[in-house]
Design a protein around this motif. Structure first.
Motif, PDB file in Angstrom:
ATOM      1  N   THR A   4       0.823  -1.199   0.000  1.00  0.00           N
ATOM      2  CA  THR A   4       0.000   0.000   0.000  1.00  0.00           C
ATOM      3  C   THR A   4       0.866   1.261   0.000  1.00  0.00           C
ATOM      4  N   ALA A   5       0.354   2.353  -0.595  1.00  0.00           N
ATOM      5  CA  ALA A   5       1.145   3.574  -0.780  1.00  0.00           C
ATOM      6  C   ALA A   5       0.943   4.542   0.380  1.00  0.00           C
ATOM      7  N   LEU A   6       1.208   4.113   1.595  1.00  0.00           N
ATOM      8  CA  LEU A   6       1.103   4.973   2.762  1.00  0.00           C
ATOM      9  C   LEU A   6       2.303   5.907   2.833  1.00  0.00           C
ATOM     10  N   ARG A   7       2.065   7.119   3.341  1.00  0.00           N
ATOM     11  CA  ARG A   7       3.166   8.065   3.519  1.00  0.00           C
ATOM     12  C   ARG A   7       3.362   8.470   4.967  1.00  0.00           C
ATOM     13  N   GLU A   8       2.403   8.213   5.853  1.00  0.00           N
ATOM     14  CA  GLU A   8       2.532   8.622   7.256  1.00  0.00           C
ATOM     15  C   GLU A   8       1.969   7.516   8.146  1.00  0.00           C
ATOM     16  N   VAL A   9       2.840   6.915   8.941  1.00  0.00           N
ATOM     17  CA  VAL A   9       2.438   5.857   9.875  1.00  0.00           C
ATOM     18  C   VAL A   9       2.933   6.223  11.263  1.00  0.00           C
ATOM     19  N   ALA A  10       2.092   6.028  12.261  1.00  0.00           N
ATOM     20  CA  ALA A  10       2.484   6.247  13.653  1.00  0.00           C
ATOM     21  C   ALA A  10       2.413   4.933  14.406  1.00  0.00           C
ATOM     22  N   VAL A  11       3.406   4.684  15.227  1.00  0.00           N
ATOM     23  CA  VAL A  11       3.410   3.553  16.148  1.00  0.00           C
ATOM     24  C   VAL A  11       3.355   4.143  17.551  1.00  0.00           C
ATOM     25  N   VAL A  12       2.299   3.824  18.285  1.00  0.00           N
ATOM     26  CA  VAL A  12       2.108   4.401  19.614  1.00  0.00           C
ATOM     27  C   VAL A  12       2.493   3.359  20.657  1.00  0.00           C
ATOM     28  N   GLY A  13       3.583   3.651  21.362  1.00  0.00           N
ATOM     29  CA  GLY A  13       4.162   2.717  22.318  1.00  0.00           C
ATOM     30  C   GLY A  13       5.576   2.384  21.885  1.00  0.00           C
ATOM     31  N   ALA A  14       6.563   2.736  22.725  1.00  0.00           N
ATOM     32  CA  ALA A  14       7.964   2.584  22.332  1.00  0.00           C
ATOM     33  C   ALA A  14       8.650   1.482  23.120  1.00  0.00           C
TER      34      ALA A  14
ATOM     35  N   ASP B  82       8.993   3.526   3.264  1.00  0.00           N
ATOM     36  CA  ASP B  82       9.984   4.596   3.341  1.00  0.00           C
ATOM     37  C   ASP B  82       9.366   5.955   3.630  1.00  0.00           C
ATOM     38  N   GLY B  83       8.120   5.964   4.091  1.00  0.00           N
ATOM     39  CA  GLY B  83       7.465   7.218   4.438  1.00  0.00           C
ATOM     40  C   GLY B  83       7.802   7.674   5.851  1.00  0.00           C
ATOM     41  N   ARG B  84       7.077   8.678   6.293  1.00  0.00           N
ATOM     42  CA  ARG B  84       7.294   9.191   7.643  1.00  0.00           C
ATOM     43  C   ARG B  84       6.841   8.134   8.651  1.00  0.00           C
ATOM     44  N   LEU B  85       7.691   7.886   9.643  1.00  0.00           N
ATOM     45  CA  LEU B  85       7.401   6.864  10.652  1.00  0.00           C
ATOM     46  C   LEU B  85       7.630   7.471  12.028  1.00  0.00           C
ATOM     47  N   THR B  86       6.550   7.681  12.765  1.00  0.00           N
ATOM     48  CA  THR B  86       6.613   8.300  14.087  1.00  0.00           C
ATOM     49  C   THR B  86       6.464   7.229  15.157  1.00  0.00           C
ATOM     50  N   LEU B  87       7.395   7.214  16.101  1.00  0.00           N
ATOM     51  CA  LEU B  87       7.336   6.293  17.233  1.00  0.00           C
ATOM     52  C   LEU B  87       7.141   7.114  18.493  1.00  0.00           C
ATOM     53  N   ILE B  88       6.026   6.873  19.186  1.00  0.00           N
ATOM     54  CA  ILE B  88       5.623   7.681  20.334  1.00  0.00           C
ATOM     55  C   ILE B  88       5.749   6.844  21.598  1.00  0.00           C
TER      56      ILE B  88
ATOM     57  N   ALA C 279       0.300   9.502  24.258  1.00  0.00           N
ATOM     58  CA  ALA C 279      -0.821   9.684  23.335  1.00  0.00           C
ATOM     59  C   ALA C 279      -2.074   9.888  24.171  1.00  0.00           C
ATOM     60  N   GLU C 280      -2.806  10.947  23.895  1.00  0.00           N
ATOM     61  CA  GLU C 280      -3.986  11.255  24.693  1.00  0.00           C
ATOM     62  C   GLU C 280      -5.287  11.061  23.932  1.00  0.00           C
ATOM     63  N   ARG C 281      -5.229  11.061  22.604  1.00  0.00           N
ATOM     64  CA  ARG C 281      -6.466  10.868  21.850  1.00  0.00           C
ATOM     65  C   ARG C 281      -6.132  10.504  20.414  1.00  0.00           C
ATOM     66  N   LEU C 282      -6.962   9.624  19.847  1.00  0.00           N
ATOM     67  CA  LEU C 282      -6.855   9.294  18.426  1.00  0.00           C
ATOM     68  C   LEU C 282      -8.092   9.827  17.715  1.00  0.00           C
ATOM     69  N   ASP C 283      -7.864  10.677  16.747  1.00  0.00           N
ATOM     70  CA  ASP C 283      -8.948  11.210  15.924  1.00  0.00           C
ATOM     71  C   ASP C 283      -8.861  10.505  14.571  1.00  0.00           C
TER      72      ASP C 283
ATOM     73  N   ALA D 215      -2.133   5.575   9.045  1.00  0.00           N
ATOM     74  CA  ALA D 215      -2.340   4.310   9.750  1.00  0.00           C
ATOM     75  C   ALA D 215      -1.613   4.378  11.073  1.00  0.00           C
ATOM     76  N   VAL D 216      -2.118   3.655  12.047  1.00  0.00           N
ATOM     77  CA  VAL D 216      -1.509   3.654  13.374  1.00  0.00           C
ATOM     78  C   VAL D 216      -1.447   2.223  13.894  1.00  0.00           C
ATOM     79  N   ILE D 217      -0.348   1.889  14.535  1.00  0.00           N
ATOM     80  CA  ILE D 217      -0.219   0.615  15.243  1.00  0.00           C
ATOM     81  C   ILE D 217      -0.221   0.915  16.729  1.00  0.00           C
ATOM     82  N   VAL D 218      -1.184   0.363  17.449  1.00  0.00           N
ATOM     83  CA  VAL D 218      -1.304   0.566  18.891  1.00  0.00           C
ATOM     84  C   VAL D 218      -0.446  -0.474  19.599  1.00  0.00           C
ATOM     85  N   ALA D 219       0.558  -0.002  20.328  1.00  0.00           N
ATOM     86  CA  ALA D 219       1.449  -0.898  21.066  1.00  0.00           C
ATOM     87  C   ALA D 219       1.732  -0.311  22.445  1.00  0.00           C
ATOM     88  N   THR D 220       0.675   0.213  23.068  1.00  0.00           N
ATOM     89  CA  THR D 220       0.832   0.932  24.331  1.00  0.00           C
ATOM     90  C   THR D 220       0.924   0.025  25.550  1.00  0.00           C
TER      91      THR D 220
END
Length: 407
Positions: A2-12, A29-35, A83-87, A105-110
């Protein structure tokens, strides 16, 4: 892919890090945020109750990756941020510093948070605030270091909770010279995770090393002058202590998903592919998914599961809705180190009607055994018998019959 450009992983933690690595390895190879809510980069939790608590390791040895390896992942790393809220409509994760992270897209790993002993109350600041002085939980690096400060010869430690965490902490503390009393609500500590026979072996070892064990009791925390002073048991008696460790289980850290539309029921409710809805995936301690072997939902708080499920969720995320996805079908695995013994478990020994040693013996503390329920191999457990245990793992995975059916 899939052609995703922004993915967040919540839980480090372990699940979050392995999800991020799996995404990069698969070509994202898109933006990858680890919170991550903690200030520390991803670290390993199992050593907290053993090597770190006992002083054999220092915090830097717990790091899952060195700084160079993290840099190579090209992460937008947000540590010390909850992370306080997912919209989901706006495709944003709202953080505790007031900022927002966009994500397709988001992966919940809290993961989970430790439960506290009744009586202590919830301190000002909410469930993430520290417990009162002398009252401890053992989930984070900070928790372990705080408890380690109190462990010295002669200190009176009460450990409340009959699972692996309480057992490992009790073994570590008594090895440091603490006077340890272990309070367990069931008849046999550890039986729910190791089965009665192996649990009995370890319980005897605890007693031999000087741990006092009280079974079939429940407790509430006593506080005097603003500090934990012991516990009150259900019969009204009191036990004094210099420190109290609560190890009575945990609960999924999913309150930040309230109102997001992500289904929650004792964890993030996923399908067999680790998806919790369009654009939302979950992995690790907080994820609940249908076990293809039994049809029942399950949630595993196991280190190996955190790694395997995170990689699985990442691969399925990248496959997209029209790609080839794979159902998550793990063979649960856990281990515990106590008194120089490593106990390993595949599947679930709990509720077994039959426990049969196939190699070695419990008496010599070297064995492999099969656990059978309704004629089916549901678990295997062993100590220092790796080859035989590997063979039994295959039987657990196949849900084989025991004994073998005639050819």
């Amino acid at each position: 892919m899939t052609a995703l450009r922004e993915v967040a992983v919540v839980g480090a933690g372990a699940a979050g890090l392995h999800a991020a690595e799996a995404l990069r390895r698969a070509g994202y190879d898109g933006r990858l945020t680890l919170i991550g809510a903690e200030e520390e980069p991803p670290y390993d939790r199992p050593p907290l109750s053993k090597h770190l608590l006992g002083g054999e390791w220092q915090p830097d040895r717990l790091a899952l990756r060195d700084p160079r390896a993290l840099d190579e992942l090209r992460l937008d790393l947000r540590l010390g941020m909850r992370a306080e809220r997912l919209d989901r409509r706006e495709r944003t994760v709202h953080l505790s510093d007031g900022r927002r992270v966009r994500c397709e897209a988001v992966i919940v790993a809290t993961g989970v948070r430790a439960r506290r002993l009744p009586g202590a109350g919830t301190p000002p600041g909410g469930p993430d605030a520290p417990p009162p002085p002398g009252a401890h939980v053992l989930r984070t690096l900070a928790d372990a270091l705080a408890l380690r400060e109190e462990l010295r010869p002669g200190v009176r430690l009460l450990v409340v909770g009959g699972g692996l965490l309480g057992a490992e902490a009790a073994a570590t503390a008594v090895g440091l010279g603490a006077e340890v009393t272990w309070l367990v609500s069931t008849a046999t500590p550890l039986a729910a995770v190791l089965g009665g026979e192996t649990a009995g072996l370890l319980t005897d070892l605890h007693r031999e090393h000087g741990v006092r064990i009280r079974t079939g009791v429940a407790a509430v925390l006593l506080e005097r002058r603003g500090r934990a002073a012991g516990v009150r048991l259900t019969d009204g008696s009191e036990l004094a202590a210099d420190a109290v460790l609560t190890a009575i289980g945990s609960e999924p850290a999913t309150e930040w998903l309230a109102g997001s539309g992500v289904p929650l029921d004792g964890g993030v409710v996923c399908d067999a592919y680790c998806a919790a809805g369009p654009g939302v995936w979950a992995a690790g301690d907080a994820a609940s998914w249908p076990d293809p072997r039994t049809g029942r939902r399950r949630r595993l708080e196991q280190r190996t599961n955190a790694t395997e499920q995170a990689m699985h969720a990442a691969r399925n995320l990248l496959a997209g809705p029209d790609g080839v996805r794979q159902a998550y079908e793990p063979v649960p695995y856990l281990w515990t180190d106590q008194y120089g013994l490593r106990v390993q478990v595949f599947g679930s020994p709990r509720g077994a009607e039959r426990f049969e040693v196939v190699d070695g013996s419990l008496a010599e503390h070297r064995f492999a055994a099969v656990c059978v329920r309704d004629g089916v191999v549901t678990g295997a457990v062993g100590i220092a018998s790796a080859r035989a245990l590997r063979g039994l793992r295959a039987r657990v995975a196949a849900r084989g019959r025991w004994p073998d059916e005639p050819a």
